[in-house]
Design an enzyme around this catalytic site. Structure first.
Site, PDB file in Angstrom:
ATOM      1  N   SER A   5      38.909  33.297  63.075  1.00  0.00           N
ATOM      2  CA  SER A   5      38.023  33.181  61.915  1.00  0.00           C
ATOM      3  C   SER A   5      36.591  33.645  62.121  1.00  0.00           C
ATOM      4  O   SER A   5      35.868  33.825  61.147  1.00  0.00           O
ATOM      5  CB  SER A   5      37.972  31.737  61.471  1.00  0.00           C
TER       6      SER A   5
HETATM    7  C1  59J Z   1      44.866  27.306  63.370  1.00  0.00           C
HETATM    8  C2  59J Z   1      45.974  30.247  63.790  1.00  0.00           C
HETATM    9  C3  59J Z   1      47.719  31.747  64.499  1.00  0.00           C
HETATM   10  C4  59J Z   1      48.009  33.186  64.287  1.00  0.00           C
HETATM   11  C5  59J Z   1      45.917  26.859  62.583  1.00  0.00           C
HETATM   12  C6  59J Z   1      44.326  26.532  64.369  1.00  0.00           C
HETATM   13  C7  59J Z   1      47.190  31.588  62.128  1.00  0.00           C
HETATM   14  C8  59J Z   1      48.066  32.704  61.891  1.00  0.00           C
HETATM   15  C9  59J Z   1      49.464  34.503  62.778  1.00  0.00           C
HETATM   16  C10 59J Z   1      46.476  25.608  62.838  1.00  0.00           C
HETATM   17  C11 59J Z   1      44.866  25.291  64.615  1.00  0.00           C
HETATM   18  C12 59J Z   1      45.935  24.835  63.840  1.00  0.00           C
HETATM   19  C13 59J Z   1      48.745  35.813  62.836  1.00  0.00           C
HETATM   20  S1  59J Z   1      41.516  25.265  61.132  1.00  0.00           S
HETATM   21  O1  59J Z   1      39.702  29.289  62.753  1.00  0.00           O
HETATM   22  O2  59J Z   1      43.614  28.708  60.837  1.00  0.00           O
HETATM   23  O3  59J Z   1      37.231  26.037  63.831  1.00  0.00           O
HETATM   24  O4  59J Z   1      36.737  24.108  63.130  1.00  0.00           O
HETATM   25  O5  59J Z   1      45.777  30.000  64.957  1.00  0.00           O
HETATM   26  O6  59J Z   1      46.656  30.998  61.157  1.00  0.00           O
HETATM   27  O7  59J Z   1      48.394  33.015  60.755  1.00  0.00           O
HETATM   28  O8  59J Z   1      46.463  23.622  64.118  1.00  0.00           O
HETATM   29  N1  59J Z   1      39.355  26.288  62.107  1.00  0.00           N
HETATM   30  N2  59J Z   1      41.988  28.067  62.256  1.00  0.00           N
HETATM   31  N3  59J Z   1      45.217  29.659  62.826  1.00  0.00           N
HETATM   32  N4  59J Z   1      46.931  31.191  63.430  1.00  0.00           N
HETATM   33  N5  59J Z   1      48.504  33.438  62.959  1.00  0.00           N
HETATM   34  C14 59J Z   1      40.385  26.533  61.141  1.00  0.00           C
HETATM   35  C15 59J Z   1      40.929  27.915  61.251  1.00  0.00           C
HETATM   36  C16 59J Z   1      39.751  28.747  61.649  1.00  0.00           C
HETATM   37  C17 59J Z   1      38.667  25.136  62.212  1.00  0.00           C
HETATM   38  C18 59J Z   1      39.064  23.903  61.506  1.00  0.00           C
HETATM   39  C19 59J Z   1      40.508  23.810  61.112  1.00  0.00           C
HETATM   40  C20 59J Z   1      43.265  28.483  61.958  1.00  0.00           C
HETATM   41  C21 59J Z   1      38.193  23.746  60.305  1.00  0.00           C
HETATM   42  C22 59J Z   1      44.255  28.625  63.101  1.00  0.00           C
HETATM   43  C23 59J Z   1      37.479  25.088  63.117  1.00  0.00           C
HETATM   44  O9  59J Z   1      38.876  28.859  60.776  1.00  0.00           O
END
Ligand code: 59J
Length: 572
Positions: A295
């Site tokens: 992200s």
């Molecule tokens: C995630 C992913 C993996 C790869 C999801 C992290 C995907 C995806 C395929 C579930 C932990 C979790 C290509 S979440 O970074 O969305 O920083 O405070 O690893 O989604 O499609 O249990 N970050 N992270 N996703 N994958 N593939 C959020 C988010 C991010 C946060 C929190 C909660 C993911 C607010 C991550 C943070 O923004």
């Protein structure tokens, strides 16, 4: 008569002369033969023993200092004790005392010298790099065949704290890692040589002449600020420990110059202790290790969105019901955020929102933005072992690739590249070369994103750290902070793992006129928390509180209702 008398006598004289004429050269030839052939070895040994010898004179290696001249690597004189096995001869008492001084066993010394003597060697170190006053005591034992050689030992006053940046040298003072390796030519200087007279026992009797003076290496001033380096080291170590993480990296950049002010990793090593020198400890992970940025690249998806002309700050993106099907995959947010603006996609870190943007714009333009902000390219930092990471560049795009690229999967970056990409946002769109050497004055960059767009994105990134955002723990009292959290699943044997994460935070402060950019990457936190917002963001906050004070940067966020004189006087 006289003639008769004279004749024999003159004949006799002629005879003598003839004999002499013939025998003297013969004698000389015999003697020469004797000297050159029969007695050759004996005489040569004798001659050599008293000969003039040229010995190397070590050059002083240049110092490595931080931007304020604080030492990070210094060379101190030490002496090495060496022996000429053929000349070495010690009494039992001398051997006993020598062993005691050098902290060796008498038998050890005896054996070593005997074996080298047998091999016909003329030189063997007994002990390297000892205190010069101790070496003096060894010399005072007056053992034939023992000498001292002046060398320099590298000492790292900051130990673990700046270890990955500074690197280290080997026993021969040659740079092996870090700055010591990259700037070896600059630091090392050239050895000199000296003519010395040696006696029959191989001892240096007197120095005769300096044939070539040693040329000391040059000092090197790094961009590192030792105080910020220490703060970063302390806080990263604390976070890695607290969250039982496998490793961590952090770097601070100066926005105006692109200078690296601090760069640390965990695990670390003490460069003064050779037992610590294992690659997993000394690797400078900030530049050698890549990961999918997740992200933290969403701001660049937004940049591509703004550049496309298809999105404005007021554009609404419907992310309900909090997930979306793309081909055979499902893209998820942690909850249903409903209708979002570009700003809220960033603040809440919506994967669905980012994906919808990416499916609207030309994916090649998103890759072009990644390219422009320095992904897939070296930072020119001058640190050895730096890798370039990889860009996503398929010729035919599948929807799922377009979508996942928008929230940071399918490309890989180093922590240093990630920091530099945020420096672009911090410096009104300028991509700058990074540097580990002190820079004097402003460093020009290349404009890669418009100032207007970077300003708008900085505003959105302020929302991440403000109430309701994912990065509130990065807040710094008295300052506006702009930044982004990221939590990415690591790729394991069977695709994305469910228990291995990289937690990141990258941000800048003061948000409206950024001076510092910092990126923090923590691998595999195994504690209760693993979100970037919980694991990495607090490191940003605690380091920046100290750094802003040390650099005397004025707060840009004054309390809304300052205490007034009238209020203070109210108790009257
Ligand atoms: C995630 C992913 C993996 C790869 C999801 C992290 C995907 C995806 C395929 C579930 C932990 C979790 C290509 S979440 O970074 O969305 O920083 O405070 O690893 O989604 O499609 O249990 N970050 N992270 N996703 N994958 N593939 C959020 C988010 C991010 C946060 C929190 C909660 C993911 C607010 C991550 C943070 O923004």
């Amino acid at each position: 008569m006289t003639e008769q008398v004279h004749k024999p006598s003159s004949r006799f004289r002629i005879g003598i002369v003839l004999v002499l004429v013939l025998t003297v050269p013969l004698a000389l030839i015999v003697r020469a033969f004797d000297l050159h052939v029969t007695n050759k070895t004996f005489l040569q040994e004798q001659g050599d023993a008293r000969a003039l010898r040229s010995i190397p004179v070590a050059a002083h290696r240049g110092m490595i200092v931080d931007r304020h001249g604080e030492p990070l690597a210094v060379s101190t004189p030490v002496d090495s004790i060496w022996a000429q096995p053929q000349q070495y001869k010690a009494t039992t008492r001398q051997l006993y005392n020598l062993a005691k001084l050098l902290d060796l066993k008498p038998q050890q010394i005896k054996k070593l010298i005997a074996s080298k003597k047998q091999e016909g060697k003329e030189f063997v170190y007994l002990k390297r790099r000892i205190n010069p006053s101790l070496a003096q005591k060894v010399i005072e034992l007056e053992i034939p065949g023992l000498s001292i050689q002046r060398e320099y030992r590298r000492y790292y006053p900051t130990g673990e704290v700046a270890a990955h940046v500074v690197g280290f040298t080997n026993v021969d003072d040659v740079g092996q890692e870090g700055i010591e390796l990259a700037y070896d030519q600059w630091l090392k200087g050239t050895d000199g040589s000296q003519l010395v007279m040696k006696d029959r026992l191989g001892r240096v009797v007197k120095p005769v002449d300096l044939i070539k003076s040693p040329h000391a290496g040059k000092d090197l001033v790094l961009s590192i600020d030792r105080r910020l380096q220490y703060l970063t080291y302390r806080e990263l170590k604390r976070a890695v420990f607290e969250h039982k993480a496998k490793s961590g990296s952090a770097v601070i950049l100066d926005v105006k110059t692109g200078e690296i002010l601090a760069m640390v990793n965990q695990p670390a090593f003490n460069p003064n202790n050779r037992a610590d020198l294992q690659s997993y400890r000394y690797r400078n992970r900030v530049v050698t290790d890549t990961f999918e940025p997740g992200s933290t690249v969403k701001p660049f998806t937004v940049a591509a969105a703004l550049e496309s002309g298809k999105f404005k700050l007021s554009t609404v993106i419907d992310t309900s019901p909090g997930y979306m099907r793309v081909g055979k995959s499902v893209i998820r947010d942690i909850k249903n955020y409903g209708r979002m603006t570009l700003a809220s996609v960033i603040e809440k870190s919506s994967n669905v929102g980012a994906s919808k943007i990416a499916l609207t714009i030309d994916p090649n333009n998103l890759v072009k933005v990644h390219q422009r902000i320095g992904f897939g390219d070296v930072t020119q930092s001058g640190l050895p072992g730096e890798v370039m990471g990889s860009l996503h560049q398929p010729r035919i795009w599948r929807d799922i690739e377009r979508a996942t690229l928008s929230y940071g999967y399918g490309l890989s970056v180093t922590t240093l590249q990630l920091a530099r990409s945020y420096l672009v946002l911090a410096s009104d769109g300028m991509l700058k070369p990074l540097s580990i050497e002190l820079q004097t004055g402003h460093v020009e960059g290349e404009s890669v994103i418009s100032a207007k767009h970077t300003k708008q994105i900085r505003e959105m990134l302020k929302g991440v750290v403000a109430q309701g955002g994912t990065g509130t723990k990065a807040a710094v009292p008295g300052f506006h902070v702009a930044g982004k959290t990221g939590t990415v699943k690591k790729v394991g044997k069977h695709g994305y793992s469910d228990d291995k994460y990289v937690s990141t935070f990258v941000g800048m402060v003061p948000a409206d006129n950024p001076r510092l950019v910092m990126a923090i990457t923590i691998h595999e936190p195994r504690g209760e928390h693993y979100y970037g917002g919980a694991v990495a963001a607090p490191v940003f906050s605690s380091v920046m509180v100290g750094a802003l004070r040390l650099l005397d940067i004025s707060p840009d966020k004054l309390p809304k209702k300052p205490a007034t004189f009238a209020m203070l006087g109210g108790a009257q």
